[in-house]
Design an enzyme around this catalytic site. Sequence first.
Site, PDB file in Angstrom:
ATOM      1  N   GLY A   6      -2.766  -9.478  -5.193  1.00 33.75           N
ATOM      2  CA  GLY A   6      -1.711  -9.545  -4.370  1.00 33.75           C
ATOM      3  C   GLY A   6      -2.092 -10.741  -3.340  1.00 33.75           C
ATOM      4  N   ALA A   7      -1.187 -11.141  -2.480  1.00 37.63           N
ATOM      5  CA  ALA A   7      -1.389 -12.040  -1.402  1.00 37.63           C
ATOM      6  C   ALA A   7      -2.572 -11.735  -0.712  1.00 37.63           C
ATOM      7  CB  ALA A   7      -0.301 -12.172  -0.603  1.00 37.63           C
ATOM      8  N   GLU A   8      -2.846 -10.435  -0.159  1.00 34.15           N
ATOM      9  CA  GLU A   8      -3.815 -10.448   0.870  1.00 34.15           C
ATOM     10  C   GLU A   8      -5.040  -9.309   0.134  1.00 34.15           C
ATOM     11  OE1 GLU A   8      -3.432  -8.506   4.442  1.00 34.15           O
ATOM     12  OE2 GLU A   8      -1.500  -7.335   3.804  1.00 34.15           O
ATOM     13  N   ALA A   9      -4.719  -8.875  -0.957  1.00 33.44           N
ATOM     14  CA  ALA A   9      -5.784  -7.769  -1.580  1.00 33.44           C
ATOM     15  C   ALA A   9      -5.575  -7.776  -2.814  1.00 33.44           C
ATOM     16  CB  ALA A   9      -5.293  -6.515  -0.920  1.00 33.44           C
ATOM     17  N   LYS A  33      -6.538  -0.445  -3.366  1.00 32.35           N
ATOM     18  CA  LYS A  33      -6.400  -1.740  -2.547  1.00 32.35           C
ATOM     19  C   LYS A  33      -7.265  -2.178  -1.845  1.00 32.35           C
ATOM     20  CE  LYS A  33      -2.558  -3.823   0.324  1.00 32.35           C
ATOM     21  NZ  LYS A  33      -1.237  -3.501   0.909  1.00 32.35           N
ATOM     22  N   ASP A  90       7.354  -6.525   5.972  1.00 33.55           N
ATOM     23  CA  ASP A  90       7.234  -7.390   4.697  1.00 33.55           C
ATOM     24  C   ASP A  90       8.296  -6.941   3.690  1.00 33.55           C
ATOM     25  OD1 ASP A  90       6.555  -9.277   2.967  1.00 33.55           O
ATOM     26  OD2 ASP A  90       4.624  -8.876   2.125  1.00 33.55           O
ATOM     27  N   LYS A 140      -3.857  -6.318 -10.228  1.00 31.14           N
ATOM     28  CA  LYS A 140      -3.165  -7.110  -9.640  1.00 31.14           C
ATOM     29  C   LYS A 140      -3.746  -7.918  -8.622  1.00 31.14           C
ATOM     30  CE  LYS A 140       1.916  -7.729  -8.446  1.00 31.14           C
ATOM     31  NZ  LYS A 140       2.909  -7.012  -7.893  1.00 31.14           N
TER      32      LYS A 140
END
Lengths: 335, 241
Positions: free
Chosen positions: B9-12, B27, B129, B7
């Site tokens: 993600g937004a930052e990783a 991650k 978050d 996947k």
Amino acid sequence: MVIAIGFEGSANKLGIGIIKDGVVLSNPRHTYITPPGQGFLPKDTARHHREHALSVLQQALDEAKIKPQDIDVICYTKGPGMGAPLVSTALVARTVAQLWKKPIVAVNHCIGHIEMGRLITGSKNPTVLYVSGGNTQVIAYSERCYRIFGETIDIAVGNCLDRFARVLKLSNDPSPGYNIEQLAKQGQKYLELPYVVKGMDVSFSGLLSFIEEKAPELIEKGEYTPADMCFSLQETVFAMLIEITERAMAHCGSQEVLIVGGVGCNKRLQEMMGVMAEERGATLFATDERFCIDNGAMIAQAGWEMFRSGITTEMKDTTCTQRFRTDEVEVTWRK
Amino acid sequence: MQRTFFKQGAEAKLERCTFYGKPCLVKERFRKQYRHAVLDKSLTTQRIKSEVRAMLRCRTNGIKTPTIFMVDMETNSIYMEYVEPSITVREFIADVQQNQAGDCPLLALAEQIGQIIGKAHQSNIIHGDLTTSNMLLAQKFQGDAQSTEKFTPADILQKNIQDLEVVLIDFGLTALEGTPEDKGVDLYVLERALLSTHPNTDHVFEAILMSYKKNNPRGAAEVVKKLDEVRLRGRKRTMVG
């Protein structure tokens, strides 16, 4: 065929624009500019709007080459914004609506920005970053509502930039943000500043206090130049904005991003957003200062959408409000 | 180690592999080209450290999180347990709402979520978050052969909520040692994420808050007061065009 005229005066810009089925016929604007080191106060801004309302209206009609009787609907900004400027502009809209015997529509300022952005860029269903002197929001549409996914929990990003411009005594002509942007281009040395992202929300007040206190000292000592400070400020606050926008996009599975609002015409912000979008395989949509900065056409465009979906505002309800959230409006014109 | 893309993600970037025979999630915080190199380095280092610390503190306080196998600061990667089978709380709520399964499962879930956040805040862990995508639902560990049964995510949806437990993930924005203000903001973030992702869930958040108060008896009153303040700030802040 529907012709809409929009009156905008929620902050220090007075704008009157005319739109005919998605085509901008005219969109003149007059900005109240204060001396360096000073912000604009409600009373003086309202006076500015009253003084220029009639000449800007005449200009809008002349440039569009139409007569008042050709207009189908009058649109005005109900809010959010500063009370006195809003009221003085709404007064003009109400007066012409009665003189010309036309229906009137009250428009949410933020919705105006979003609809104008969608019209100009042709983006279908973007995640919207709305950044201006009074607002900082990440918005996405779902089920008849522009939902706010992230926003500032204190001051707006534009307010943060404007207030720092006052510390450096930068000119307010054409806008403090523009002058920060120009100065930042010469900045080299990066100063780490408080970076506050909470989920999809951001906070700028701590950063502003920090830089307001440190900047004069650092500049005096010669460690950093004013340009370095502008550069560091922009790099930090914009990185925060891009991060929350990216979070919202990841959250909604969105492949389009649209920047609107006065800060949205900042080229560095657009560039950073472009890099982020490219990394995600998404598309960036942005406009220039004609449509990013508050203007009358955006109110006309949102009002045009509302009018076509059957909405008009009763004369007795044509009030203004300083507080009017984007998600309070039922979006009747989108599926 | 064979790594397969999982996947973005937004930052990783998230990748799957096996780590000494165990299902593993990697991650990796890659360099964000849009931000200044100094800022990027500082954010990445700081977030990896606080993420690992927070996950450890969660586990010592009885909050389920994936087990950390290894951290590689060279590549900014965390190697952790891949929780399977599992679904996100977001998928669960969407499924319940779509099948009009009533409020019971949602309220039972809210009870669990409130419990976890209450415990976390009591241990001064601010997730930072809290969204419904950052909470997983997995089979409760029974300590016997039953737990090794292979389920698919679809099976999870068929399970009774009482047999499932919430696993908290993505501690990228976590802070330790929080003030009531930070905790209030943490709850506010959850409220906003919940209501914007899942329409008509006001009562679910209310139930989360009820359970939160029960599970954080010492601090809750002050945090909820701060939450009200933050709500007011967000919603009624003077918004000038």
